[in-house]
Scaffold this active site. Structure first.
Site, PDB file in Angstrom:
ATOM      1  N   HIS A  14       0.882  -1.190   0.000  1.00 31.01           N
ATOM      2  CA  HIS A  14       0.000   0.000   0.000  1.00 31.01           C
ATOM      3  C   HIS A  14       0.905   1.220   0.000  1.00 31.01           C
ATOM      4  O   HIS A  14       1.512   1.568   1.009  1.00 31.01           O
ATOM      5  CB  HIS A  14      -0.908   0.015   1.241  1.00 31.01           C
ATOM      6  CG  HIS A  14      -1.823   1.209   1.284  1.00 31.01           C
ATOM      7  ND1 HIS A  14      -3.171   1.092   1.505  1.00 31.01           N
ATOM      8  CD2 HIS A  14      -1.601   2.524   1.139  1.00 31.01           C
ATOM      9  CE1 HIS A  14      -3.730   2.282   1.492  1.00 31.01           C
ATOM     10  NE2 HIS A  14      -2.789   3.182   1.273  1.00 31.01           N
ATOM     11  N   HIS A  16       1.563   5.364  -1.685  1.00 26.87           N
ATOM     12  CA  HIS A  16       1.174   6.553  -2.462  1.00 26.87           C
ATOM     13  C   HIS A  16       2.418   7.145  -3.098  1.00 26.87           C
ATOM     14  O   HIS A  16       3.336   7.572  -2.386  1.00 26.87           O
ATOM     15  CB  HIS A  16       0.520   7.603  -1.558  1.00 26.87           C
ATOM     16  CG  HIS A  16      -0.734   7.121  -0.920  1.00 26.87           C
ATOM     17  ND1 HIS A  16      -1.972   7.266  -1.514  1.00 26.87           N
ATOM     18  CD2 HIS A  16      -0.952   6.449   0.229  1.00 26.87           C
ATOM     19  CE1 HIS A  16      -2.904   6.721  -0.730  1.00 26.87           C
ATOM     20  NE2 HIS A  16      -2.314   6.213   0.328  1.00 26.87           N
ATOM     21  N   ASN A  42      -5.325   7.222  -5.823  1.00 25.20           N
ATOM     22  CA  ASN A  42      -6.072   8.442  -5.452  1.00 25.20           C
ATOM     23  C   ASN A  42      -5.357   9.709  -5.916  1.00 25.20           C
ATOM     24  O   ASN A  42      -5.044  10.591  -5.140  1.00 25.20           O
ATOM     25  CB  ASN A  42      -6.354   8.487  -3.940  1.00 25.20           C
ATOM     26  CG  ASN A  42      -5.091   8.551  -3.086  1.00 25.20           C
ATOM     27  OD1 ASN A  42      -4.038   8.082  -3.488  1.00 25.20           O
ATOM     28  ND2 ASN A  42      -5.204   9.133  -1.907  1.00 25.20           N
ATOM     29  N   LYS A 100      -9.397  -0.617  -5.737  1.00 19.63           N
ATOM     30  CA  LYS A 100      -9.436   0.017  -4.424  1.00 19.63           C
ATOM     31  C   LYS A 100     -10.800   0.603  -4.129  1.00 19.63           C
ATOM     32  O   LYS A 100     -11.331   1.372  -4.916  1.00 19.63           O
ATOM     33  CB  LYS A 100      -8.388   1.143  -4.388  1.00 19.63           C
ATOM     34  CG  LYS A 100      -8.427   2.006  -3.143  1.00 19.63           C
ATOM     35  CD  LYS A 100      -7.791   1.325  -1.959  1.00 19.63           C
ATOM     36  CE  LYS A 100      -7.971   2.148  -0.705  1.00 19.63           C
ATOM     37  NZ  LYS A 100      -6.722   2.454  -0.029  1.00 19.63           N
ATOM     38  N   HIS A 137     -10.345   0.639   1.987  1.00 16.98           N
ATOM     39  CA  HIS A 137     -10.128   1.644   3.037  1.00 16.98           C
ATOM     40  C   HIS A 137     -11.305   1.518   3.986  1.00 16.98           C
ATOM     41  O   HIS A 137     -12.413   1.942   3.666  1.00 16.98           O
ATOM     42  CB  HIS A 137     -10.035   3.056   2.447  1.00 16.98           C
ATOM     43  CG  HIS A 137      -9.766   4.103   3.502  1.00 16.98           C
ATOM     44  ND1 HIS A 137      -8.587   4.785   3.578  1.00 16.98           N
ATOM     45  CD2 HIS A 137     -10.519   4.524   4.541  1.00 16.98           C
ATOM     46  CE1 HIS A 137      -8.618   5.606   4.618  1.00 16.98           C
ATOM     47  NE2 HIS A 137      -9.788   5.477   5.219  1.00 16.98           N
ATOM     48  N   HIS A 175      -4.393  -0.962   5.970  1.00 20.65           N
ATOM     49  CA  HIS A 175      -3.943  -0.155   7.114  1.00 20.65           C
ATOM     50  C   HIS A 175      -4.883  -0.261   8.315  1.00 20.65           C
ATOM     51  O   HIS A 175      -5.445   0.725   8.761  1.00 20.65           O
ATOM     52  CB  HIS A 175      -3.711   1.314   6.718  1.00 20.65           C
ATOM     53  CG  HIS A 175      -4.744   1.954   5.846  1.00 20.65           C
ATOM     54  ND1 HIS A 175      -6.094   1.906   6.108  1.00 20.65           N
ATOM     55  CD2 HIS A 175      -4.613   2.681   4.712  1.00 20.65           C
ATOM     56  CE1 HIS A 175      -6.733   2.576   5.177  1.00 20.65           C
ATOM     57  NE2 HIS A 175      -5.866   3.047   4.319  1.00 20.65           N
ATOM     58  N   ASP A 248       1.511   2.558   3.525  1.00 17.66           N
ATOM     59  CA  ASP A 248       0.668   3.738   3.372  1.00 17.66           C
ATOM     60  C   ASP A 248       1.513   5.006   3.429  1.00 17.66           C
ATOM     61  O   ASP A 248       1.055   6.041   3.889  1.00 17.66           O
ATOM     62  CB  ASP A 248      -0.443   3.771   4.436  1.00 17.66           C
ATOM     63  CG  ASP A 248      -1.550   4.746   4.074  1.00 17.66           C
ATOM     64  OD1 ASP A 248      -1.590   5.213   2.922  1.00 17.66           O
ATOM     65  OD2 ASP A 248      -2.366   5.050   4.965  1.00 17.66           O
TER      66      ASP A 248
HETATM   67  C1  NCD Z   1      -3.546   8.994   2.212  1.00 16.02           C
HETATM   68  C2  NCD Z   1      -3.142  10.068   1.216  1.00 16.02           C
HETATM   69  O1  NCD Z   1      -2.577  11.092   1.638  1.00 16.02           O
HETATM   70  O2  NCD Z   1      -3.338   9.886   0.025  1.00 16.02           O
HETATM   71  N1  NCD Z   1      -3.503   9.561   3.524  1.00 16.02           N
HETATM   72  C3  NCD Z   1      -3.374   8.894   4.686  1.00 16.02           C
HETATM   73  O3  NCD Z   1      -3.490   9.499   5.756  1.00 16.02           O
HETATM   74  N2  NCD Z   1      -3.138   7.621   4.705  1.00 16.02           N
HETATM   75  C4  NCD Z   1      -4.871   8.467   1.869  1.00 16.02           C
HETATM   76  C5  NCD Z   1      -5.197   7.172   2.547  1.00 16.02           C
HETATM   77  O4  NCD Z   1      -4.607   6.135   2.249  1.00 16.02           O
HETATM   78  O5  NCD Z   1      -6.095   7.172   3.386  1.00 16.02           O
HETATM   79 ZN    ZN Z   2      -3.176   5.129   1.747  1.00 16.27          ZN
END
Ligand code: NCD
Ligand code: ZN
Length: 346
Positions: A14, A16, A42, A100, A137, A175, A248
């Site tokens: 996971h 970003h 996202n 997702k 999520h 998460h 995450d």
């Molecule tokens: C994530 C993001 O910033 O894209 N933020 C987070 O607090 N984990 C989004 C997510 O995975 O919830």
């Molecule tokens: Zn995330």
């Protein structure tokens, strides 16, 4: 005294990576230690179709520095308009490894997420048929539900009904932050796993709120009470194959975090493996780290374990991690565990 631990190269289930200048800055931080990652969709606008996932993958590969190897595992963002046939084609081509589900409004850039779960039933049925994983999520977004209860309420009111309606669908609870999440994952024998982040193994809600507000510890789902953190540590270090690493790691530039309305997300790509070695050693479970970071994830996804290895080394001096990563968009603060860590990746 030097202690070392060699494990199969880990994966991040996971992650970003964002886009543009931020992608350029954070991608090497992950690729340095990890072979593969499940790439969160996202973006703005979100990665909804197979064609968008292909274009995003191309941008990721173009941003990868020469000499580094990394396999982004692409994910489609589920909307109420998602076409089951597009999902099936993106899976069949090998491009997409998961879809997702964000409940609309649950977190950063989730406005296009799902409001009416009945509307996505045809996609979920198709996914169960073709063996494609759903990443969830797991928080309700109802404003009447306390933010610290949103995961537990989601499990009861949304996740369990989805599981009962579709027991053949492979699901990752992403998460997880509560004992409720751990218990639910353990109560299911088949087709259900859960990822745990590095930071949720380290912080509880006091770290965010006591003695001054710490925006760099704010993420979603928000860290809970200490008893929940302990349940996560127990699950991660137990060797139970249903639990594996999804960092995450979610970069936001400092001005967006240090703000009157700060963004959610902790950036842990840089020091995750060192921090995990510390946490697992504290539990006397260094021998379980490879399962959590390198073996259990591929087993859930039906993918091979990486052939490469990495070596973690413990020295007698605290490891110095960069406080920030510079991106073309501004600085990103690296997660600080708040205590010295003696491990590092060699
Ligand atoms: C994530 C993001 O910033 O894209 N933020 C987070 O607090 N984990 C989004 C997510 O995975 O919830
Ligand atoms: Zn995330």
């Amino acid at each position: 005294m030097t202690q070392s631990l060699t494990i199969a190269r880990p994966d991040d289930w996971h992650l970003h990576l964002r886009d543009g200048a931020m992608l350029q800055a954070v991608l090497p931080e992950t690729a340095r230690h990890f072979q593969r990652a499940i790439i969160m969709p996202n973006l703005v606008p979100p990665v909804v179709t197979g064609a968008q996932a292909k274009a995003y993958k191309d941008r990721i590969m173009a941003a990868l520095p020469d000499g580094m190897s990394f396999d982004p595992l692409m994910v489609l963002y589920l909307t109420e308009d998602t076409d089951p046939e597009d999902v099936a084609a993106a899976h069949a081509s090998g491009l997409v490894k998961a879809v997702k589900l964000y409940p609309a409004g649950a977190t950063t850039n989730s406005a296009s997420g799902v409001k009416d779960f009945d509307k996505v039933r045809p996609v979920l049925d198709k996914m169960a048929e073709i063996g494609l994983n759903l990443c969830i999520h797991g928080e309700v977004t109802n404003h009447e539900v306390d933010i610290f209860d949103r995961e537990a309420v989601f499990i009861e009111t949304v996740l369990d009904p989805i599981r009962k309606a579709n027991p053949d669908l492979k699901v990752v609870m992403e998460h997880i932050t509560t004992k409720d999440g751990v218990d639910y994952a353990k109560s299911n024998e088949k087709n259900l796993s859960a990822t745990i982040t590095t930071h949720h193994l380290i912080i509880n809600r006091n770290h965010i709120l006591a003695g001054g507000i710490k925006p760099h510890y704010y993420c979603l789902p928000v860290a809970k009470r200490e008893n929940h953190r302990l349940a996560l540590v127990e699950a991660a270090t137990s060797g139970d194959k249903r639990f594996f690493l999804g960092t995450d790691s979610a970069p936001h530039v400092d001005p967006a975090k240090e703000s009157g309305c700060g963004c959610a997300g902790c950036f842990t790509a840089t020091n995750t493996m060192a921090l995990l070695a510390h946490v697992f050693e504290e539990e006397g479970a260094l021998d379980k780290l490879e399962g959590f970071a390198s073996l259990n994830g591929p087993a859930h996804y039906g993918l091979p374990v990486n052939q490469d290895k990495i070596t973690l080394v413990k020295s007698d001096k605290p490891t110095v991690f960069p406080a920030k990563i510079e991106s073309g968009d501004g600085p990103v603060t690296v997660f600080d565990p708040g205590y010295p860590v003696y491990w590092d990746v060699k």
